[in-house]
Design an enzyme around this catalytic site. Structure first.
Site, PDB file in Angstrom:
ATOM      1  N   ASP A  16      28.278  35.538  47.649  1.00  0.00           N
ATOM      2  CA  ASP A  16      28.660  36.855  48.184  1.00  0.00           C
ATOM      3  C   ASP A  16      27.453  37.642  48.685  1.00  0.00           C
ATOM      4  OD1 ASP A  16      31.318  36.461  47.732  1.00  0.00           O
ATOM      5  OD2 ASP A  16      31.447  37.743  45.946  1.00  0.00           O
ATOM      6  N   ARG A  95      23.984  48.075  34.948  1.00  0.00           N
ATOM      7  CA  ARG A  95      24.138  48.674  36.290  1.00  0.00           C
ATOM      8  C   ARG A  95      23.257  49.895  36.523  1.00  0.00           C
ATOM      9  NH1 ARG A  95      26.145  43.857  35.786  1.00  0.00           N
ATOM     10  NH2 ARG A  95      27.145  43.179  37.688  1.00  0.00           N
ATOM     11  N   ASP A 124      31.890  47.665  38.416  1.00  0.00           N
ATOM     12  CA  ASP A 124      30.453  47.640  38.691  1.00  0.00           C
ATOM     13  C   ASP A 124      30.144  48.427  39.961  1.00  0.00           C
ATOM     14  OD1 ASP A 124      29.804  46.161  36.435  1.00  0.00           O
ATOM     15  OD2 ASP A 124      30.339  44.282  37.416  1.00  0.00           O
ATOM     16  N   SER A 175      34.259  34.296  36.777  1.00  0.00           N
ATOM     17  CA  SER A 175      33.300  35.265  37.295  1.00  0.00           C
ATOM     18  C   SER A 175      32.415  35.649  36.106  1.00  0.00           C
ATOM     19  CB  SER A 175      34.042  36.489  37.830  1.00  0.00           C
ATOM     20  OG  SER A 175      33.140  37.570  37.934  1.00  0.00           O
TER      21      SER A 175
HETATM   22  N1  ARG Z   1      34.772  44.199  32.169  1.00  0.00           N
HETATM   23  C1  ARG Z   1      33.364  44.306  32.089  1.00  0.00           C
HETATM   24  C2  ARG Z   1      32.888  45.598  32.664  1.00  0.00           C
HETATM   25  O1  ARG Z   1      33.554  46.167  33.447  1.00  0.00           O
HETATM   26  C3  ARG Z   1      32.658  43.108  32.676  1.00  0.00           C
HETATM   27  C4  ARG Z   1      32.219  43.169  34.083  1.00  0.00           C
HETATM   28  C5  ARG Z   1      31.587  41.910  34.515  1.00  0.00           C
HETATM   29  N2  ARG Z   1      31.083  41.999  35.838  1.00  0.00           N
HETATM   30  C6  ARG Z   1      31.120  40.991  36.714  1.00  0.00           C
HETATM   31  N3  ARG Z   1      30.626  41.250  37.901  1.00  0.00           N
HETATM   32  N4  ARG Z   1      31.646  39.823  36.451  1.00  0.00           N
HETATM   33  O2  ARG Z   1      31.865  46.105  32.311  1.00  0.00           O
END
Ligand code: ARG
Length: 413
Positions: A16, A95, A124, A175
């Site tokens: 991506d 983040r 995110d 993912s």
């Molecule tokens: N559910 C979690 C969160 O929102 C995990 C996010 C994982 N991010 C990813 N890009 N796979 O913090």
């Protein structure tokens, strides 16, 4: 094509964000990539080379592990931050630091925008954008993946046309997002909440069933709420977390499986593996139970929920989060001592606590010789403590207190 200026793209090295380099270049931007090392598995040279090969004009790779631990992970540990009582916020915590360095590099490079590869469905995107806006309100944020409307096949075709390497091995159905504080696993078979997470979803923990039959004890030493040593060996934060991930992961400790309420409105099945995090949160909380007063523990529990919520929803750089940090720092002053934890087949259990400034006074608690508790004082205490309900009954003798049919099991005539 009109030249639009420089953009700093958060770059993972995956498909991506590689496609995003080309897509942004096509839109008239010079793309500078920033790859943040927060303890995920990363080949720094390879990622840099790939960014430049795909068309970035400059590629930064930054080792942010120490700052991540000291400014994001330790504050979250001091707060015992858990979203919905289960998620230790491992992804959410990374983040703000990514946003911070996107903004910083943008300043250095004179960029007009920052960009990220998040989809329009996750959180995110919210965290990176809210954090970036909180640090530099003037800086534009671009989300190519949210804008380009490529299907998976179209994206791969675009990548191939533009000489962007497409993974040849069968793609993982998951993912994944990882850092020192844990690994998040989503999608694929996990989308069916009735399906038990398959073993190939995990990388940091063994299946508890396959963990060693023997137990292992570890001792974690804290100074002012921060872990500083394992089994008396003093370590910096990055090393300590990595070491504990290894030790606890080998016992299958730290798997979390939950239905999580996303900020973007829907419920999602989320799986995490956070071996060090789970042990540290347990040990820290145990040490607090010995060193904090009851009212501080109660107030902290409320504020901890708020802290987790702020972290989850992207309000890391907010005045409330900052004020809560000051509260947690203040109460951690006396959270120093050592906690003994037993690891065995997926479970970590606190089995011993000692603290420099322990509020547990054995002569008060003991039922044996040396009891210093004033037993006589109990009678007067109870008389006054119970006075409100005694008075109430005296005023309301008529209110019936129903007793179920007596089951006499012995002794009654
Ligand atoms: N559910 C979690 C969160 O929102 C995990 C996010 C994982 N991010 C990813 N890009 N796979 O913090």
């Amino acid at each position: 094509m009109e030249y639009k200026g420089k953009v700093i793209l958060a770059y993972s090295g995956g498909l991506d964000t590689s496609v995003a380099i080309k897509w942004l270049s096509d839109k008239g931007y010079d793309v500078v990539t920033l790859t943040a090392d927060v303890g995920q598995i990363l080949d720094t040279e390879e990622v840099k080379e790939k960014a430049l090969k795909v068309g970035a004009v400059n590629a930064y790779v930054m080792d942010l592990r120490q700052e991540f631990v000291e400014t994001m992970v330790w504050p979250a540990l001091k707060a015992n931050a858990l979203y919905q009582g289960k998620y230790p916020l491992n992804s959410a915590l990374s983040r703000p630091i990514i946003a911070k360095y996107l903004v910083w590099v943008a300043g250095m490079e004179g960029a007009v925008a920052v960009a990220h590869g998040c989809t329009g469905k996750g959180q995110d995107q919210v965290r990176i954008e809210v954090c970036s806006n909180a640090l530099d309100p003037e800086l534009k944020v671009i989300a190519p993946v949210r804008e380009w409307h490529f299907s998976r096949d179209a994206e791969i075709a675009y990548a191939k046309e533009n000489g962007i390497p497409v993974p040849v091995t069968a793609e993982s159905p998951y993912s994944i997002d990882g850092n020192l504080w844990g690994r998040s696993i989503e999608c694929g078979p996990l989308e069916d909440p009735w399906t038990e997470p398959p073993s190939d979803a995990f990388a940091l923990t063994v299946d508890p069933w396959e963990a060693p039959d023997g137990q292992e004890y570890i001792e974690i030493t804290f100074k002012k709420g921060i872990p500083v040593a394992i089994n008396s060996t003093v370590m910096d934060g990055v090393t300590l977390i990595a070491e504990l991930n290894r030790i606890a992961g080998a016992h299958g400790v730290g798997r979390i499986d939950m239905i999580e309420d996303r900020l973007v409105g829907f419920k999602s099945r989320e799986v995490y593996e956070c071996p060090a995090t789970v042990c540290l949160l347990q040990a820290h909380q145990a040490l607090e139970s010995m060193t904090l007063t009851k009212d501080v523990i109660a107030a902290k529990a409320d504020l901890s929920l708020k802290y987790a919520e702020l972290t989850y929803t992207g309000f890391w750089f907010s005045p409330l989060k900052k004020a809560l940090d000051a509260f947690f720092d203040s109460i951690q002053e006396n959270v120093s001592g050592t906690v003994r934890v037993r690891l065995f087949k997926g479970a970590s259990v606190v089995v011993g606590i000692k603290a420099e400034k322990s509020l547990y006074v054995e002569s008060m608690a003991t039922y044996s010789e040396g009891d210093a508790f004033d037993h006589e004082a109990a009678a007067g205490f109870i008389k006054i403590w119970g006075l409100p309900v005694k008075l109430w009954r005296q005023v309301h003798p008529e209110v019936e207190t129903k007793v179920p049919e007596l089951k006499v099991v012995g002794g009654a005539k």
